[in-house]
Design a protein around this motif. Structure first.
Motif, mmCIF file in Angstrom:
data_model
loop_
_atom_site.group_PDB
_atom_site.id
_atom_site.type_symbol
_atom_site.label_atom_id
_atom_site.label_comp_id
_atom_site.label_asym_id
_atom_site.label_seq_id
_atom_site.Cartn_x
_atom_site.Cartn_y
_atom_site.Cartn_z
ATOM 1 N N GLU A 164 0.814 -1.216 0.000
ATOM 2 C CA GLU A 164 0.000 0.000 0.000
ATOM 3 C C GLU A 164 0.848 1.267 0.000
ATOM 4 N N SER A 165 1.986 1.222 0.638
ATOM 5 C CA SER A 165 2.828 2.414 0.747
ATOM 6 C C SER A 165 3.222 2.977 -0.617
ATOM 7 N N TRP A 166 3.344 2.128 -1.635
ATOM 8 C CA TRP A 166 3.709 2.626 -2.969
ATOM 9 C C TRP A 166 2.594 3.452 -3.587
ATOM 10 N N HIS A 167 1.359 3.154 -3.260
ATOM 11 C CA HIS A 167 0.233 3.910 -3.828
ATOM 12 C C HIS A 167 0.364 5.403 -3.522
ATOM 13 N N TYR A 168 0.799 5.736 -2.329
ATOM 14 C CA TYR A 168 0.862 7.134 -1.922
ATOM 15 C C TYR A 168 1.940 7.904 -2.685
ATOM 16 N N ARG A 169 2.900 7.200 -3.238
ATOM 17 C CA ARG A 169 3.920 7.838 -4.071
ATOM 18 C C ARG A 169 3.496 7.910 -5.537
ATOM 19 N N LEU A 170 2.481 7.129 -5.894
ATOM 20 C CA LEU A 170 2.061 7.011 -7.298
ATOM 21 C C LEU A 170 0.564 7.253 -7.473
ATOM 22 N N LYS A 171 0.006 8.134 -6.654
ATOM 23 C CA LYS A 171 -1.443 8.357 -6.673
ATOM 24 C C LYS A 171 -1.964 8.738 -8.054
ATOM 25 N N ASN A 172 -1.152 9.430 -8.834
ATOM 26 C CA ASN A 172 -1.621 9.894 -10.140
ATOM 27 C C ASN A 172 -1.720 8.767 -11.175
ATOM 28 N N VAL A 173 -1.135 7.599 -10.889
ATOM 29 C CA VAL A 173 -1.173 6.498 -11.863
ATOM 30 C C VAL A 173 -1.656 5.178 -11.255
ATOM 31 N N THR A 174 -2.143 5.210 -10.017
ATOM 32 C CA THR A 174 -2.602 3.971 -9.386
ATOM 33 C C THR A 174 -3.951 4.158 -8.708
ATOM 34 N N ASP A 175 -4.639 3.064 -8.527
ATOM 35 C CA ASP A 175 -5.836 2.997 -7.696
ATOM 36 C C ASP A 175 -5.522 2.030 -6.567
ATOM 37 N N LEU A 176 -5.947 2.364 -5.377
ATOM 38 C CA LEU A 176 -5.729 1.488 -4.232
ATOM 39 C C LEU A 176 -6.930 0.563 -4.080
ATOM 40 N N VAL A 177 -6.685 -0.720 -4.121
ATOM 41 C CA VAL A 177 -7.732 -1.725 -3.934
ATOM 42 C C VAL A 177 -7.459 -2.410 -2.607
ATOM 43 N N ARG A 178 -8.387 -2.318 -1.704
ATOM 44 C CA ARG A 178 -8.189 -2.899 -0.376
ATOM 45 C C ARG A 178 -8.617 -4.372 -0.358
ATOM 46 N N PHE A 179 -7.823 -5.181 0.321
ATOM 47 C CA PHE A 179 -8.113 -6.603 0.495
ATOM 48 C C PHE A 179 -8.720 -6.831 1.872
ATOM 49 N N SER A 180 -9.384 -7.960 2.041
ATOM 50 C CA SER A 180 -9.895 -8.318 3.362
ATOM 51 C C SER A 180 -8.701 -8.599 4.275
ATOM 52 N N GLU A 181 -8.928 -8.557 5.554
ATOM 53 C CA GLU A 181 -7.845 -8.797 6.521
ATOM 54 C C GLU A 181 -7.191 -10.149 6.303
ATOM 55 N N ASP A 182 -7.974 -11.161 5.927
ATOM 56 C CA ASP A 182 -7.431 -12.503 5.717
ATOM 57 C C ASP A 182 -6.474 -12.574 4.534
ATOM 58 N N ASP A 183 -6.625 -11.672 3.580
ATOM 59 C CA ASP A 183 -5.800 -11.692 2.374
ATOM 60 C C ASP A 183 -4.622 -10.717 2.408
ATOM 61 N N LYS A 184 -4.500 -9.963 3.472
ATOM 62 C CA LYS A 184 -3.437 -8.962 3.558
ATOM 63 C C LYS A 184 -2.113 -9.602 3.945
ATOM 64 N N LEU A 185 -1.050 -9.006 3.470
ATOM 65 C CA LEU A 185 0.307 -9.445 3.797
ATOM 66 C C LEU A 185 1.019 -8.295 4.488
ATOM 67 N N TYR A 186 1.587 -8.557 5.630
ATOM 68 C CA TYR A 186 2.330 -7.534 6.361
ATOM 69 C C TYR A 186 3.795 -7.922 6.407
ATOM 70 N N ARG A 187 4.638 -6.937 6.370
ATOM 71 C CA ARG A 187 6.066 -7.194 6.497
ATOM 72 C C ARG A 187 6.626 -6.279 7.583
ATOM 73 N N GLY A 188 7.649 -6.746 8.220
ATOM 74 C CA GLY A 188 8.276 -5.947 9.267
ATOM 75 C C GLY A 188 9.243 -4.925 8.680
ATOM 76 N N THR A 189 9.694 -4.047 9.526
ATOM 77 C CA THR A 189 10.712 -3.083 9.130
ATOM 78 C C THR A 189 11.846 -3.167 10.141
ATOM 79 N N PRO A 190 12.693 -4.161 9.979
ATOM 80 C CA PRO A 190 13.781 -4.341 10.950
ATOM 81 C C PRO A 190 14.819 -3.232 10.863
ATOM 82 N N ILE A 191 15.492 -3.042 11.965
ATOM 83 C CA ILE A 191 16.559 -2.041 12.022
ATOM 84 C C ILE A 191 17.631 -2.554 12.977
ATOM 85 N N SER A 192 18.870 -2.240 12.688
ATOM 86 C CA SER A 192 19.958 -2.600 13.599
ATOM 87 C C SER A 192 21.101 -1.611 13.412
ATOM 88 N N ILE A 193 21.978 -1.613 14.354
ATOM 89 C CA ILE A 193 23.167 -0.753 14.311
ATOM 90 C C ILE A 193 24.356 -1.637 13.947
#
Length: 85
Positions: free
Chosen positions: A24-53
């Protein structure tokens, strides 16, 4: 393709592609050329954003401060603004 940025360029360059499924985050950078289609919670994929030093960092103190900032509600609001949950 190795990156989402490469996928974007291919998708924009080839009108034969009907859809591009990405985060979804890419849609906000490409609003002029994309439509956001929302999926049900069961079909969504989440990824983490790890960080380390890295062990070779010359900025360990600042890095730790940044990591602490990332844990705040203020930081979370920035992520949410750009489509991250």
């Amino acid at each position: 393709m190795k990156t989402s940025a490469e996928a974007i360029e291919l998708w924009k360059a080839h009108s034969k592609y009907d859809a591009w499924i990405t985060y979804e985050s890419w849609h906000y950078r490409l609003k002029n050329v994309t439509d956001l289609v929302r999926f049900s919670e069961d079909d969504k994929l989440y990824r983490g954003t790890p960080i380390s030093i890295t062990s070779t960092s010359d900025n360990k103190k600042e890095s730790k401060q940044f990591i602490e900032y990332l844990k705040t509600e203020s930081s979370h609001q920035v992520f949410q603004k750009w489509g991250w949950k």
